[in-house]
Design a protein around this motif. Structure first.
Motif, PDB file in Angstrom:
ATOM      1  N   GLU A   1      76.050  19.274   1.803  1.00  0.00           N
ATOM      2  CA  GLU A   1      76.076  18.880   3.205  1.00  0.00           C
ATOM      3  C   GLU A   1      75.003  17.838   3.499  1.00  0.00           C
ATOM      4  OE1 GLU A   1      75.259  22.145   5.832  1.00  0.00           O
ATOM      5  OE2 GLU A   1      73.264  22.499   5.015  1.00  0.00           O
TER       6      GLU A   1
ATOM      7  N   TYR B   1      70.169  12.941  11.801  1.00  0.00           N
ATOM      8  CA  TYR B   1      69.932  14.263  11.243  1.00  0.00           C
ATOM      9  C   TYR B   1      71.124  15.187  11.499  1.00  0.00           C
ATOM     10  CZ  TYR B   1      65.038  12.803  11.177  1.00  0.00           C
ATOM     11  OH  TYR B   1      63.871  12.123  10.943  1.00  0.00           O
ATOM     12  N   ALA B   2      71.275  16.126  10.610  1.00  0.00           N
ATOM     13  CA  ALA B   2      72.222  17.210  10.854  1.00  0.00           C
ATOM     14  C   ALA B   2      71.653  18.079  11.975  1.00  0.00           C
ATOM     15  CB  ALA B   2      72.405  18.043   9.597  1.00  0.00           C
ATOM     16  N   ASP B   3      72.518  18.639  12.786  1.00  0.00           N
ATOM     17  CA  ASP B   3      72.062  19.465  13.903  1.00  0.00           C
ATOM     18  C   ASP B   3      71.181  20.622  13.429  1.00  0.00           C
ATOM     19  OD1 ASP B   3      75.156  19.179  15.843  1.00  0.00           O
ATOM     20  OD2 ASP B   3      73.394  17.886  15.705  1.00  0.00           O
TER      21      ASP B   3
ATOM     22  N   THR C   1      76.369   7.829   5.976  1.00  0.00           N
ATOM     23  CA  THR C   1      76.476   9.022   5.129  1.00  0.00           C
ATOM     24  C   THR C   1      77.280   8.693   3.887  1.00  0.00           C
ATOM     25  OG1 THR C   1      78.415   9.755   6.372  1.00  0.00           O
ATOM     26  CG2 THR C   1      76.277  10.643   7.062  1.00  0.00           C
TER      27      THR C   1
END
Length: 119
Positions: free
Chosen positions: A43, A57-59, A104
């Motif tokens: 991920e 950023y990822a949450d 990404t």
């Protein structure tokens, strides 16, 4: 370009670690971090543009992790604070040798470094 990540280790929940990823060879423009926990898919964690001026950023890590790169743009960092057991994973750095903006989508991957967070 070749990427070499390091800095993983064993840390208690609430603690901090800083990962580094050294890039050598061809310029690594956009860069980022991913992670893969046991039994789960890889991920996205964080990304940074070529200039370092834009990040994403990822949450799940917002407010706790900070991605940065040095002025020579040859080393990528991931400062991880307030670590949780669910952050346990192998962390991979990645680079895009064509795109300079946040992305990404990467075409070069480093080897992983293991982060283990215990409660």
């Amino acid at each position: 370009v070749q990427l070499q990540a390091c800095g993983g280790g064993l840390v208690q929940a609430g603690g901090s670690l800083r990962l580094s990823c050294a890039a050598s060879g061809r310029s690594a423009y956009a860069m980022g971090w991913f992670r893969q926990a046991p039994g789960k898919e890889r991920e996205f964690v964080a990304a940074i543009s070529w200039t370092g001026g834009t990040t994403d950023y990822a949450d799940s890590v917002k407010g706790r992790f900070t991605v940065s790169r040095d002025s020579a743009k040859s080393t990528l960092y991931l400062q991880m604070n307030s670590l949780k057991p669910e952050d346990t994973a192998v962390y991979y750095c990645a680079a895009n040798t064509y795109l300079r903006g946040v992305t990404t989508n990467y075409n070069v991957w480093g080897q992983g470094t293991l982060v283990t967070v215990f409660s």
